[in-house]
Design a protein around this motif. Structure first.
Motif, short mmCIF file in Angstrom:
data_model
loop_
_atom_site.label_atom_id
_atom_site.label_comp_id
_atom_site.label_asym_id
_atom_site.label_seq_id
_atom_site.Cartn_x
_atom_site.Cartn_y
_atom_site.Cartn_z
N GLN A 123 41.32 -14.92 -41.16
CA GLN A 123 40.41 -15.49 -40.16
C GLN A 123 41.19 -16.19 -39.06
O GLN A 123 40.62 -16.82 -38.18
CB GLN A 123 39.54 -16.59 -40.83
N LYS A 124 42.50 -16.13 -39.14
CA LYS A 124 43.32 -17.02 -38.34
C LYS A 124 43.46 -16.58 -36.88
O LYS A 124 43.51 -15.39 -36.59
CB LYS A 124 44.69 -17.06 -39.01
N ASP A 125 43.52 -17.57 -35.99
CA ASP A 125 43.81 -17.27 -34.59
C ASP A 125 45.25 -16.76 -34.49
O ASP A 125 46.11 -17.21 -35.23
CB ASP A 125 43.69 -18.54 -33.74
N ILE A 126 45.43 -15.80 -33.58
CA ILE A 126 46.78 -15.23 -33.42
C ILE A 126 47.31 -15.59 -32.04
O ILE A 126 46.63 -15.37 -31.04
CB ILE A 126 46.71 -13.69 -33.56
N ASP A 127 48.49 -16.19 -32.01
CA ASP A 127 49.10 -16.53 -30.72
C ASP A 127 50.20 -15.52 -30.41
O ASP A 127 51.08 -15.28 -31.24
CB ASP A 127 49.71 -17.94 -30.78
N ILE A 128 50.11 -14.96 -29.20
CA ILE A 128 51.12 -13.98 -28.76
C ILE A 128 51.83 -14.56 -27.54
O ILE A 128 51.18 -15.02 -26.60
CB ILE A 128 50.44 -12.65 -28.31
MG MG Z 1 45.99 -22.18 -34.24
#
Ligand code: MG
Ligand code: ATP
Length: 472
Positions: A42-47
Motif C-alpha cells: 500500500q506504500k507510497d513510492i518516491d522516484i
Molecule cells: Mg512516504
C-alpha cells in the motif's frame, strides 16, 4: 534488490526514463520498508529523477492510461499520480542548502548523490536504480543497510547540520524510532538534545503529523519517552511534560503521572487502532499537575482533574492544529468521563447511576470502558485483578440495562415542541424544565423509556405547578 521492484510499474518507469535519456531511482521509505519486510503493497513510492520529475511523471502516466490525473506541484518540482494501491511521486534530483533563520532551502538541480545528501536518515537515503546499466542495484552511500541491520537511526551528514537545516527532522528521528522500534545513534540523539530549541521555527501542522504517527505506533511510549529525554516534549507539549515527576510529603509520594499515562496509552494501543482514543488516553490525566494537592491525613489528591482536563482539551487541540470538530469533542468527553466507570465499579452501583453513564457516554460507551480498563495500572497485581473483576461486573450490568432501557442514544420520548402544543405554553424555561423532568425520571428508573408513560408523568408533573393540557 529485485524483489523490491518486481511490480510492473518499475519496469515501465525504467523504460520511459531510458527512452527519455534520463535516470530514475526508487528512494526513501519504500526501499526502507521493503528491505525491512514491512508491508509495502500500500506504500507510497518516491522516484527521484535526474532532470525533470514532472516530465517523467507525465510520460509514465500517459503510458499507463491516458486518463490518469497527474497532480503537479511546480513550486516543489514534484508530480504524482495514483495507480493501483500506490501513489507514485516523482521529484527531480536536487541539491539543497539552508540559511540559519529559515526552513526554506535554496534549491538547485543536482544528481542522485546530492539528493541522497539532503535526506534525513541513512535508512531513508537508500535508493534502487531503475536504469538499464545497473537495474536493481542498491545505492547506499551512507551504510544505510548496516543501520537497518542494527536498527539504528542516524543522519547521513554531521547531525548538527542535518537538524539545523530542518529541525522537523529531530521529530522524524523519534517518530521512526517509535514506529520501527529502532534506537537513535548516540551522536545523533545528543545533537537532537542540543538543537531541541530550534523546533520553535517549525509549524505545528508539521509537528502534529509526526506526533500522530508516534501515537499510531504499536508502543507510543517509546516515542514519548524519547521526546521527553530529548527536551522536545517540553517545547511542543509543555502541559504533558509537567506530568513527569513525583512529589513527596510526610514520606508519601504519588504515582508518576507521566509514566502512568504512557502505560495507559500503550494499553489502549494494544487494543485499538483509533487515533482519537489514543489521544484521549494521552490527555486523560493532563490536569493532574494543576489540581495536585496534599491533604493532611488523606494524602495526594487531584480533585476535579477530569473536568479541568476536559476543559484544557480544546486549547491543546487548537495549538496543535488538530481538528476542532467531532474528534476534539470526543476526546474532551472521554477525558471528562474517564473516572465514572471506575467509581461505579467500587460502590454498590445503582441502575440509575448506570443509566446516567450510558446517557452521558452515548455511542462512545465502549471506548470509554476500554480507556478505563487501560487506566487500571498498578504494580500490585492483586489490586489490578480485583479492579478488573469489578469492572467486568459493571460492563455486564451496563449491557443488561442497555438491552432493557435503550438509553445509549435516547432522546426523551416527548420533545419541547410537543410540550408547547400540549399545554399551550410559550417556549422558555418552563418547557425546558418539564422536558428535563421526563429525562430525569427515565434515567432514575421512575418511568420506562416509553411514550405513554412519559405523557402520563408529564401531565402529573405539570399539574403540580398548576398547568393543565389544553382540550382538543
Ligand atoms: Mg512516504
Ligand atoms: P512514511 O511515508 O512511512 O511515513 P517515509 O520515509 O516515506 O515514511 P515521507 O515523509 O513520506 O517518509 O518522506 C519520503 C522520503 O523523503 C523520506 O524517506 C526521506 O528520504 C525524505 N524526507 C522526507 N522528509 C524529509 C525531511 N524533512 N528532511 C529530509 N528528508 C526528508
Amino acid at each position: 534488490m529485485k524483489k523490491c521492484i518486481s511490480d510492473r510499474i518499475f519496469s515501465l518507469i525504467a523504460d520511459t526514463a531510458y527512452e527519455s535519456g534520463t535516470e530514475a531511482y526508487v528512494i526513501g521509505g519504500y526501499v526502507r520498508d521493503c528491505l525491512l519486510g514491512r508491508d509495502h503493497d500500500q506504500k507510497d513510492i518516491d522516484i527521484v529523477v535526474k532532470g525533470s520529475g514532472i516530465d517523467l511523471a507525465r510520460k509514465v502516466a500517459r503510458r499507463i492510461s491516458p486518463g490518469i490525473k497527474v497532480t503537479v506541484y511546480r513550486n516543489f518540482g514534484t508530480a504524482m499520480f495514483r495507480t493501483g494501491n500506490h501513489i507514485i511521486e516523482f521529484v527531480g534530483a536536487r541539491k539543497e542548502s539552508y540559511s540559519s533563520d529559515s526552513r526554506k532551502p535554496i534549491v538547485e538541480d543536482g544528481d542522485l548523490e546530492d539528493d541522497q545528501n539532503r535526506r534525513d536518515f541513512t535508512i531513508n537515503a537508500l535508493a534502487i536504480s531503475l536504469n538499464r546499466n545497473n537495474y536493481g542495484e542498491l545505492i547506499d552511500p551512507f551504510n544505510g543497510i548496516s543501520d537497518l541491520d542494527q536498527c539504528l537511526i542516524r543522519t547521513p551528514l554531521e547531525p548538527g547540520r542535518t537538524f539545523s537545516d530542518d529541525p522537523l527532522r529531530m521529530l522524524r528521528a523519534i517518530r521512526f524510532a517509535s514506529q520501527l522500534d529502532f534506537s537513535i545513534q548516540p551522536e545523533t540523539f545528543e545533537s537532537i538534545r542540543k538543537n531541541a530549541g530550534r523546533i520553535s521555527i517549525v509549524s505545528y501542522e508539521r509537528i502534529t503529523v509526526e506526533l500522530n504517527k508516534i501515537l499510531m505506533s504499536s508502543r507510543p511510549s517509546l516515542g514519548f519517552r524519547l521526546l521527553y529525554d530529548s527536551g522536545l516534549l517540553e517545547k511542543i507539549m509543555p502541559e504533558f511534560y509537567k506530568l513527569k515527576g513525583v512529589d513527596k510529603k510526610d514520606n508519601q509520594g504519588h504515582k508518576d503521572n507521566f509514566d502512568h499515562t504512557l502505560q495507559v496509552v500503550d494499553n489502549v494501543s494494544a487494543m485499538s487502532d483509533s487515533l482519537w482514543l489514543r489521544w484521549a488516553a494521552l490527555l486523560h490525566d493532563i490536569a493532574k499537575p494543576v489540581t495536585k494537592k496534599y491533604i493532611e491525613g488523606t494524602g495526594w489528591t487531584f480533585h476535579g482533574h477530569e473536568f479541568i482536563g476536559s476543559k484544557m482539551v480544546p486549547g491543546i487541540f487548537k495549538r496543535l492544529k488538530l481538528p476542532m470538530g467531532d474528534s476534539m469533542r470526543y476526546v474532551k468527553k472521554l477525558v471528562a468521563l474517564h473516572l465514572r466507570p471506575i467509581i461505579l465499579s467500587q460502590e454498590s452501583v445503582t441502575d440509575s447511576a448506570l443509566r446516567r453513564l450510558l446517557f452521558d457516554a452515548g455511542d462512545d460507551i465502549d471506548d470509554l470502558m476500554l480507556l478505563c480498563e487501560a487506566d487500571i495500572t498498578s504494580k500490585n497485581e492483586r489490586k489490578v485483578k480485583h479492579h478488573l473483576r469489578n469492572f467486568g461486573i459493571v460492563r455486564k450490568k451496563l449491557q443488561e440495562i442497555e438491552q432493557k432501557d435503550h438509553i445509549r442514544n435516547f432522546q426523551p420520548p416527548i420533545d419541547g415542541n410537543e410540550i408547547i402544543k400540549m399545554f399551550n405554553l410559550k417556549p422558555g424555561r418552563q418547557v425546558g424544565s418539564l422536558k428535563s423532568s421526563i429525562k430525569e425520571a427515565i434515567l432514575d428508573g421512575i418511568i420506562p423509556n416509553e411514550y405513554k408513560a412519559a405523557r402520563e408523568f408529564l401531565i402529573k408533573k405539570a399539574a403540580e405547578i398548576g398547568i393543565k393540557p389544553v382540550e382538543k
